[in-house]
Design an enzyme around this catalytic site. Structure first.
Site, mmCIF file in Angstrom:
data_model
loop_
_atom_site.group_PDB
_atom_site.id
_atom_site.type_symbol
_atom_site.label_atom_id
_atom_site.label_comp_id
_atom_site.label_asym_id
_atom_site.label_seq_id
_atom_site.Cartn_x
_atom_site.Cartn_y
_atom_site.Cartn_z
ATOM 1 N N SER A 127 195.250 -42.301 33.011
ATOM 2 C CA SER A 127 194.334 -41.549 32.141
ATOM 3 C C SER A 127 195.014 -41.231 30.830
ATOM 4 C CB SER A 127 193.969 -40.243 32.860
ATOM 5 O OG SER A 127 193.324 -39.360 31.980
ATOM 6 N N THR A 129 194.957 -38.577 29.649
ATOM 7 C CA THR A 129 195.453 -37.208 29.817
ATOM 8 C C THR A 129 196.988 -37.194 29.870
ATOM 9 O OG1 THR A 129 194.958 -35.155 30.994
ATOM 10 C CG2 THR A 129 195.438 -37.058 32.363
ATOM 11 N N TYR A 151 196.582 -32.172 37.628
ATOM 12 C CA TYR A 151 195.929 -33.487 37.742
ATOM 13 C C TYR A 151 196.657 -34.518 36.874
ATOM 14 C CZ TYR A 151 192.849 -37.296 36.398
ATOM 15 O OH TYR A 151 192.362 -38.546 36.096
ATOM 16 N N LYS A 155 199.043 -38.165 37.646
ATOM 17 C CA LYS A 155 198.952 -39.494 37.014
ATOM 18 C C LYS A 155 200.306 -39.898 36.439
ATOM 19 C CE LYS A 155 194.639 -40.320 37.808
ATOM 20 N NZ LYS A 155 194.321 -41.277 38.863
ATOM 21 N N ASN A 181 187.516 -41.823 27.718
ATOM 22 C CA ASN A 181 186.431 -41.035 28.339
ATOM 23 C C ASN A 181 185.306 -41.938 28.847
ATOM 24 O OD1 ASN A 181 187.983 -39.123 26.620
ATOM 25 N ND2 ASN A 181 186.466 -37.663 27.343
ATOM 26 N N ASN A 201 182.135 -32.503 32.518
ATOM 27 C CA ASN A 201 182.252 -33.426 31.378
ATOM 28 C C ASN A 201 180.992 -33.437 30.519
ATOM 29 O OD1 ASN A 201 183.918 -35.129 33.832
ATOM 30 N ND2 ASN A 201 184.989 -34.616 31.961
ATOM 31 N N GLY A 296 192.567 -25.446 26.413
ATOM 32 C CA GLY A 296 193.207 -26.705 26.803
ATOM 33 C C GLY A 296 192.667 -27.936 26.096
ATOM 34 N N ASP A 297 191.527 -27.812 25.376
ATOM 35 C CA ASP A 297 190.989 -29.001 24.700
ATOM 36 C C ASP A 297 191.831 -29.350 23.476
ATOM 37 O OD1 ASP A 297 188.870 -29.731 26.295
ATOM 38 O OD2 ASP A 297 187.417 -28.464 25.253
HETATM 39 P P1 NAD Z 1 185.324 -40.668 41.634
HETATM 40 O O1 NAD Z 1 185.651 -39.349 42.235
HETATM 41 O O2 NAD Z 1 183.905 -41.016 41.404
HETATM 42 O O3 NAD Z 1 185.998 -41.843 42.504
HETATM 43 C C1 NAD Z 1 187.181 -41.662 43.236
HETATM 44 C C2 NAD Z 1 186.916 -42.151 44.652
HETATM 45 O O4 NAD Z 1 188.101 -42.016 45.435
HETATM 46 C C3 NAD Z 1 185.820 -41.356 45.381
HETATM 47 O O5 NAD Z 1 184.879 -42.255 45.920
HETATM 48 C C4 NAD Z 1 186.566 -40.594 46.465
HETATM 49 O O6 NAD Z 1 185.768 -40.397 47.618
HETATM 50 C C5 NAD Z 1 187.763 -41.496 46.713
HETATM 51 N N1 NAD Z 1 188.975 -40.827 47.223
HETATM 52 C C6 NAD Z 1 189.589 -39.724 46.723
HETATM 53 N N2 NAD Z 1 190.676 -39.432 47.439
HETATM 54 C C7 NAD Z 1 190.770 -40.385 48.403
HETATM 55 C C8 NAD Z 1 191.679 -40.626 49.469
HETATM 56 N N3 NAD Z 1 192.728 -39.812 49.704
HETATM 57 N N4 NAD Z 1 191.485 -41.691 50.266
HETATM 58 C C9 NAD Z 1 190.430 -42.514 50.065
HETATM 59 N N5 NAD Z 1 189.530 -42.327 49.096
HETATM 60 C C10 NAD Z 1 189.699 -41.279 48.269
HETATM 61 O O7 NAD Z 1 186.162 -40.773 40.269
HETATM 62 P P2 NAD Z 1 186.082 -41.848 39.095
HETATM 63 O O8 NAD Z 1 185.540 -41.166 37.904
HETATM 64 O O9 NAD Z 1 185.457 -43.095 39.580
HETATM 65 O O10 NAD Z 1 187.632 -42.057 38.836
HETATM 66 C C11 NAD Z 1 188.350 -43.096 39.479
HETATM 67 C C12 NAD Z 1 189.808 -42.985 39.094
HETATM 68 O O11 NAD Z 1 189.925 -43.046 37.677
HETATM 69 C C13 NAD Z 1 190.477 -41.690 39.524
HETATM 70 O O12 NAD Z 1 191.801 -41.984 39.936
HETATM 71 C C14 NAD Z 1 190.501 -40.868 38.261
HETATM 72 O O13 NAD Z 1 191.565 -39.958 38.225
HETATM 73 C C15 NAD Z 1 190.671 -41.957 37.200
HETATM 74 N N6 NAD Z 1 190.168 -41.553 35.884
HETATM 75 C C16 NAD Z 1 188.875 -41.121 35.764
HETATM 76 C C17 NAD Z 1 188.392 -40.715 34.514
HETATM 77 C C18 NAD Z 1 186.996 -40.186 34.369
HETATM 78 O O14 NAD Z 1 186.725 -39.497 33.385
HETATM 79 N N7 NAD Z 1 186.065 -40.482 35.254
HETATM 80 C C19 NAD Z 1 189.235 -40.783 33.408
HETATM 81 C C20 NAD Z 1 190.548 -41.240 33.573
HETATM 82 C C21 NAD Z 1 191.003 -41.628 34.826
HETATM 83 C C1 WQD Z 2 184.743 -34.033 25.983
HETATM 84 C C2 WQD Z 2 184.464 -33.108 24.816
HETATM 85 C C3 WQD Z 2 184.809 -30.776 25.309
HETATM 86 C C4 WQD Z 2 181.606 -30.292 28.192
HETATM 87 C C5 WQD Z 2 188.392 -35.111 30.642
HETATM 88 C C6 WQD Z 2 189.731 -34.978 31.318
HETATM 89 C C7 WQD Z 2 190.543 -36.219 31.104
HETATM 90 C C8 WQD Z 2 189.778 -37.472 31.518
HETATM 91 C C9 WQD Z 2 188.428 -37.509 30.903
HETATM 92 C C10 WQD Z 2 190.346 -37.989 33.810
HETATM 93 C C11 WQD Z 2 185.504 -31.990 24.685
HETATM 94 C C12 WQD Z 2 183.356 -31.063 24.982
HETATM 95 C C13 WQD Z 2 182.490 -30.830 27.281
HETATM 96 C C14 WQD Z 2 180.614 -29.382 27.745
HETATM 97 C C15 WQD Z 2 181.459 -29.613 25.513
HETATM 98 N N1 WQD Z 2 189.557 -37.512 32.944
HETATM 99 N N2 WQD Z 2 182.423 -30.486 25.960
HETATM 100 N N3 WQD Z 2 180.577 -29.079 26.412
HETATM 101 O O1 WQD Z 2 188.094 -33.016 28.284
HETATM 102 O O2 WQD Z 2 188.077 -35.141 26.867
HETATM 103 O O3 WQD Z 2 188.598 -35.282 29.249
HETATM 104 O O4 WQD Z 2 187.735 -36.270 31.156
HETATM 105 O O5 WQD Z 2 191.435 -38.460 33.678
HETATM 106 O O6 WQD Z 2 191.698 -36.073 31.852
HETATM 107 O O7 WQD Z 2 190.400 -33.861 30.771
HETATM 108 O O8 WQD Z 2 186.282 -34.786 28.585
HETATM 109 O O9 WQD Z 2 183.839 -34.744 28.850
HETATM 110 O O10 WQD Z 2 185.189 -32.720 29.554
HETATM 111 O O11 WQD Z 2 184.948 -33.230 27.148
HETATM 112 O O12 WQD Z 2 181.392 -29.287 24.319
HETATM 113 O O13 WQD Z 2 179.813 -28.855 28.518
HETATM 114 O O14 WQD Z 2 183.217 -32.450 25.037
HETATM 115 O O15 WQD Z 2 185.201 -29.564 24.741
HETATM 116 O O16 WQD Z 2 185.696 -31.766 23.319
HETATM 117 P P1 WQD Z 2 187.814 -34.453 28.164
HETATM 118 P P2 WQD Z 2 185.007 -33.849 28.629
#
Ligand code: NAD
Ligand code: WQD
Length: 340
Positions: A127, A129, A151, A155, A181, A201, A296-297
């Site tokens: 990520s 992040t 979290y 990663k 994102n 989000n 934290g943003d």
């Molecule tokens: P999601 O929660 O929809 O998918 C994750 C899946 O993993 C789920 O189906 C959950 O049931 C499964 N899971 C969790 N822990 C498990 C375990 N111990 N064993 C087996 N299955 C397990 O999330 P997503 O948005 O599809 O994200 C997928 C990956 O991408 C995650 O690792 C997340 O951290 C990463 N990621 C997501 C975002 C985002 O904004 N969605 C951004 C950056 C990174």
């Molecule tokens: C986006 C923008 C908020 C909600 C997060 C995780 C990051 C990654 C992606 C996993 C920001 C603003 C949001 C709302 C708002 N995930 N906002 N009103 O914070 O960039 O990233 O998801 O790895 O690790 O931190 O995404 O969608 O929460 O926010 O104004 O109700 O929208 O302040 O500027 P973010 P987000």
């Protein structure tokens, strides 16, 4: 890349389900391991509807070493895409040990099971992040890393773990995909993001306001040092993101060791620009108020996409209007997500 058997952990989830569709469409066989802690098998049924064939599904927790080994015994896995993990930043501050347990222990077990079965090719969901508050944008992969939440640290530590494994044993080839994102949904509108409870989000929150599940969107902070005062992010369509995984699987043949790659569009959009684009897709204004900043943003985050282009030979094709159109199409057809 010739057709292979790809094991997808977390394949029932948001990004995983979209990646399964693209993998099946490209001719691969797909084995999904998911404990369904944040997903439903309905998503996999819909994946089969779209692709015209199914994945092999195993309801297994990655922390269950015996069950995980059995999955590798049952299938001749060539490569692994590892999505499974917990991902809510705020929740990770409340229950950090559960996050370390799930994400780190799960990954260690996966690596052990892979090595035991002589599988050393891995694409991992990292990520943006991991960059914390970047000093310079666009962010390159060589920027300093330092996550600010439990979290994010899971990663970061998994990235280090994978780097150490690759340094110790040249058979490991790993691509760390640092997603920006992810938003949007498959154009069919049959799979998409289905957050439990109130979304954290921006895009799912805005779309739940549009469908009438939530009243008003709060725009967190209007006084940032950005052109319109709201935070800037690099939103990426989940179908483009899914395609980046296919590109990364192919790139494993061209890399040595462990490579980190940003997955974004390279374009930043402000919160108010997203609200305007979402309103346009919905065909009605999304009611919103600018409120205090969310702790934290960071003000401005977007990707340098050069390495994705050169190493993965991939770049995003879809823009913010496409993301909003497809996210709305999913939300409209499934007002209560997979429970609709
Ligand atoms: P999601 O929660 O929809 O998918 C994750 C899946 O993993 C789920 O189906 C959950 O049931 C499964 N899971 C969790 N822990 C498990 C375990 N111990 N064993 C087996 N299955 C397990 O999330 P997503 O948005 O599809 O994200 C997928 C990956 O991408 C995650 O690792 C997340 O951290 C990463 N990621 C997501 C975002 C985002 O904004 N969605 C951004 C950056 C990174
Ligand atoms: C986006 C923008 C908020 C909600 C997060 C995780 C990051 C990654 C992606 C996993 C920001 C603003 C949001 C709302 C708002 N995930 N906002 N009103 O914070 O960039 O990233 O998801 O790895 O690790 O931190 O995404 O969608 O929460 O926010 O104004 O109700 O929208 O302040 O500027 P973010 P987000």
């Amino acid at each position: 890349m010739a057709a292979q058997t790809i094991l997808v952990t977390g394949g029932a989830g948001y990004i995983g389900s979209h990646t399964c569709v693209q993998l099946l469409a490209a001719g691969h066989d797909v084995v999904v391991v998911d404990n369904l802690s944040n997903s439903s098998t309905v998503a996999l049924d819909r994946v089969a509807d779209i692709a015209g064939r199914s994945v092999a599904f195993h309801e297994v927790d990655l922390r269950d070493r015996v069950a995980l080994a059995e999955v590798f015994d049952d299938h001749d896995v060539d490569r692994v895409v590892h999505f499974a993990g917990l991902k809510a930043v705020g929740e990770s501050v409340e229950i950090p040990v559960a996050y370390y347990d799930n994400n780190i222990v799960g990954t260690v077990n996966l690596l052990n099971a892979m090595a035991d079965h002589e599988v050393f090719d891995l694409v991992f969901s990292s990520s943006c992040t991991v960059y914390g508050e970047p000093e310079v944008v666009p962010i390159t992969e060589d920027a300093p890393i330092g996550a600010v939440s439990p979290y994010g640290r899971t990663k970061l530590y998994i990235e280090e773990l994978l780097r150490d494994a690759a340094a110790a044993d040249k058979r490991w080839r790993t691509v760390l995909l640092r997603y920006f994102n992810p938003v949007g949904a498959h154009p069919s509108g049959t799979i998409g993001e289905d957050p439990t409870g109130i979304p954290n989000n921006l895009m799912p929150y805005a779309m739940q306001v549009a469908i009438g599940r939530l009243e008003r969107l709060r725009v967190f902070g209007g006084d940032y040092d950005t052109p319109d005062g709201t935070c800037i992010r690099d939103y990426i369509h989940v179908v483009d993101l899914a395609d980046a995984h296919l590109a990364a699987l192919g790139a494993l043949d061209r890399i040595e060791g462990c490579e980190a790659v940003n997955v974004g569009t390279g374009t930043g959009s402000s919160v108010l620009e997203v609200v305007a684009a979402a309103s346009n897709a919905v065909g009605a204004d999304i009611p919103h108020d600018v409120v205090d900043r969310r702790p934290g943003d960071v003000p401005c985050v977007f990707a340098d996409t050069g390495r994705a282009e050169s190493l993965l030979r991939w770049s995003a094709r879809l823009d913010l209007a496409d993301m909003c159109r497809d996210h709305w199409n999913w939300q409209r057809q499934n007002p209560a997500g997979y429970g609709s």
